[in-house]
Scaffold this active site. Structure first.
Site, PDB file in Angstrom:
ATOM      1  N   LYS A 195     -65.992  11.606 -80.161  1.00  0.00           N
ATOM      2  CA  LYS A 195     -66.927  11.659 -79.022  1.00  0.00           C
ATOM      3  C   LYS A 195     -68.341  11.207 -79.430  1.00  0.00           C
ATOM      4  CE  LYS A 195     -63.666  12.852 -76.324  1.00  0.00           C
ATOM      5  NZ  LYS A 195     -63.121  14.100 -75.817  1.00  0.00           N
TER       6      LYS A 195
HETATM    7  C1  LIG Z   1     -61.972  14.956 -75.291  1.00  0.00           C
HETATM    8  C2  LIG Z   1     -61.930  15.420 -73.891  1.00  0.00           C
HETATM    9  C3  LIG Z   1     -61.829  16.777 -73.569  1.00  0.00           C
HETATM   10  C4  LIG Z   1     -61.521  17.831 -74.583  1.00  0.00           C
HETATM   11  O1  LIG Z   1     -62.437  17.961 -75.582  1.00  0.00           O
HETATM   12  P1  LIG Z   1     -62.075  18.892 -76.834  1.00  0.00           P
HETATM   13  O2  LIG Z   1     -63.404  19.124 -77.475  1.00  0.00           O
HETATM   14  O3  LIG Z   1     -61.133  18.103 -77.690  1.00  0.00           O
HETATM   15  O4  LIG Z   1     -61.464  20.135 -76.313  1.00  0.00           O
HETATM   16  C5  LIG Z   1     -61.940  17.153 -72.240  1.00  0.00           C
HETATM   17  N1  LIG Z   1     -62.112  16.235 -71.275  1.00  0.00           N
HETATM   18  C6  LIG Z   1     -62.169  14.928 -71.539  1.00  0.00           C
HETATM   19  C7  LIG Z   1     -62.388  13.975 -70.412  1.00  0.00           C
HETATM   20  C8  LIG Z   1     -62.057  14.468 -72.852  1.00  0.00           C
HETATM   21  O5  LIG Z   1     -62.076  13.155 -73.111  1.00  0.00           O
END
Ligand SMILES: *Cc1c(COP(=O)(O)O)cnc(C)c1O
Length: 397
Positions: A195
Site C-alpha cells: 500500500k
Molecule cells: C488491502 C485492502 C484492504 C485490507 O487491508 P489489510 O490492511 O490487508 O487488512 C481493504 N480494502 C481494500 C480496498 C484493500 O485494497
C-alpha cells in the site's frame, strides 16, 4: 516486426519487474532496530507517535492504530453497533475484506455497482438499495482516487447512515482539497506491504468522533480499559477491567517505528508515482485498444495502482492473454479486483451469479494493473511501454 517473447522472441527485460513493491531503506531498518532494542515491542510510545502523526497528516482529531485495515473496518462497524440483521452498503469492486467484515457482524453486505470510469461506487445507484435495515455505507476509494464524497455524505445524511471509508488505497488522497481521513464518520487505512506506505501489516482508523475513537480503542484490545503502556510502564498501574467483548487487533511499536519513517516519505512517494503515471499516460495514449486511467478534476489521486483497460477487439489480444505475454517479457501485472460477488463463498451464501453487477464484471474483464511504485525508474516504465507496443504491433490490426 519484433517477435513477442511468448512466441520465442527476446524479452524486453532480463530481470523480472514486479507489479507492486514496498519502498524500504536503511532508515526504516534503523528505526525498527532502535525500537526493538528499547525492549518495548508491543503497543507503546511509538504507536502513540504514529497515531498522532497520522491524525495530523489527514486532519482528523482521533487516530486508532490496528494490525490491519480489515481490523480497522471491523472495529468501525463494532463501534457503530452494526449487528445481526443490519444492512451495510458497499461495492463488489473491492478487496474481499470490505464485505467480510460486514459478515463478521452477521450483517448483510448490500452491493451497489460502480461507475465504469473511476471504478468507485456509483452514488446514483445507492438510494435504491437503502432499506429500513441499512445502517452504513462503506465507499472504497479505488486505486487512490476518492469517491464522490459530497454526494455520498448527502445521501447518508438524508437517510441517517454512517459513512465508513475504506481508504486502504487512499492515504494522501484529496477530495476537493480535503484530505481523505477527514470527511466520513470513520476512515480506515491499510499499511499492508504494497500500500501507499507500509508497516508490513497494519492499519489505522481516523475519526472526529471522540466516543467512536474511545470505543474502537477499547475493542482493539480485548475490551480492556487500559493498554499495555498504562499497565507496564513507569506511569502505569496493574489493575484493569474488561468492559466489553473486544478483539486482539492492536498495532505493535515495531510496526509503528517503520510507519513513522514511511509517513515522512509519503509525499515524496506520491509525487514520484504521479510523475511515472503521467509518463505512462503519455506513452500509452496512442496504443489502439488501451485506455489509460480516468482521473477526476477535483481530486488528488495518490496512485496506489495504475490501471489500464484492454479492449480485446481493438488491441488484438484479451486482457488475460496480455498478462501472459507481458509475463514472458519479464513484466509483472495484476488484476484489481475480482468482484466479490463472484467468489464461490459469496455465490453459495447469497446466491449471486454472473450478471448481477454488470459494470463491475465488464471492468473486471478489461482492467489490468501495471507496475507502479516509488522505487521504480523511468527506464522501468519505458520497458513496460515498449513491451506493450511490441505486443500491440504484433497482434494488432
Ligand atoms: C488491502 C485492502 C484492504 C485490507 O487491508 P489489510 O490492511 O490487508 O487488512 C481493504 N480494502 C481494500 C480496498 C484493500 O485494497
Amino acid at each position: 516486426m519484433e517477435k513477442p517473447a511468448i512466441l520465442g522472441g527476446t524479452p524486453v527485460r532480463n530481470e523480472f519487474l514486479p507489479v507492486l513493491r514496498p519502498n524500504i531503506s536503511r532508515e526504516e531498518v534503523e528505526s525498527v532496530s532502535e525500537t526493538i532494542l528499547t525492549g518495548w515491542l508491543t503497543t507503546g510510545p511509538k504507536v502513540q507517535d504514529f497515531q498522532e502523526e497520522i491524525s495530523k497528516y489527514v486532519g482528523a482529531r482521533y487516530a486508532v492504530s490496528t494490525h490491519s485495515c480489515t481490523a480497522a473496518l471491523h472495529l468501525a462497524l463494532l463501534a457503530f453497533d452494526v449487528r445481526d440483521g443490519d444492512e451495510v452498503i458497499t461495492t463488489p469492486y473491492t478487496f474481499v475484506s470490505t464485505s467480510n467484515v460486514i459478515l463478521y457482524q452477521r450483517a448483510k453486505p448490500v452491493f451497489v455497482d460502480i461507475d465504469p470510469k473511476t471504478c468507485n461506487i456509483d452514488p446514483e445507484k445507492i438510494e435504491e438499495k437503502i432499506s429500513s435495515k441499512t445502517k452504513a455505507i462503506i465507499p472504497v476509494h479505488f486505486a487512490g482516487q476518492p469517491c464522490d464524497m459530497d454526494r455520498i455524505m448527502e445521501i447518508a445524511e438524508d437517510h441517517n447512515l454512517y459513512v465508513i471509508e475504506d481508504a486502504a488505497h487512499a492515504l494522501g488522497s484529496k477530495y476537493k482539497g480535503k484530505m481523505i481521513g477527514s470527511i466520513g464518520d470513520v476512515t480506515c487505512f491499510s499499511f499492508y506491504a504494497t500500500k501507499n506506505i507500509t508497516t508490513g501489516e497494519g492499519g489505522m482508523l481516523t475519526t472526529e468522533l471522540e466516543e467512536i475513537a474511545e470505543k474502537a480503542r477499547r475493542l482493539c484490545l480485548h475490551g480492556m480499559d487500559k493498554d499495555a503502556w498504562k499497565r507496564y510502564s513507569s506511569v502505569g498501574n496493574w489493575f484493569y477491567d474488561i468492559t466489553c467483548l473486544g478483539f486482539k487487533y492492536n498495532m505493535t511499536d515495531i510496526q509503528a517505528a517503520m510507519g513513522l519513517v514511511q509517513l515522512r516519505k509519503l509525499e515524496k512517494f506520491i509525487r514520484k508515482k504521479e510523475k511515472l503515471a503521467r509518463l505512462y499516460n503519455k506513452k500509452l495514449k496512442a496504443v489502439p485498444g488501451i485506455k489509460t486511467p480516468f482521473v477526476k478534476k477535483d481530486v488528488r489521486h495518490s496512485w496506489h495502482l495504475y490501471t489500464i483497460r484492454v479492449n480485446e477487439k481493438e488491441f488484438g489480444l484479451s486482457r488475460n492473454e496480455l498478462i501472459k505475454a507481458l509475463k514472458a517479457e519479464n513484466i509483472g501485472t495484476s488484476v484489481h479486483f475480482i468482484p466479490v460477488h463472484l467468489f464461490s463463498y459469496y455465490r453459495k451464501t447469497f446466491g449471486y451469479k454472473e450478471g448481477d453487477f454488470p459494470v463491475s464484471e465488464r471492468v473486471f474483464r478489461e482492467i489490468l494493473t501495471l507496475p507502479l511504485y516509488a522505487s521504480m525508474t523511468k527506464e522501468d516504465v519505458f520497458d513496460v511501454v515498449e513491451a506493450i507496443h511490441k505486443i500491440a504491433d504484433y497482434y494488432g490490426k
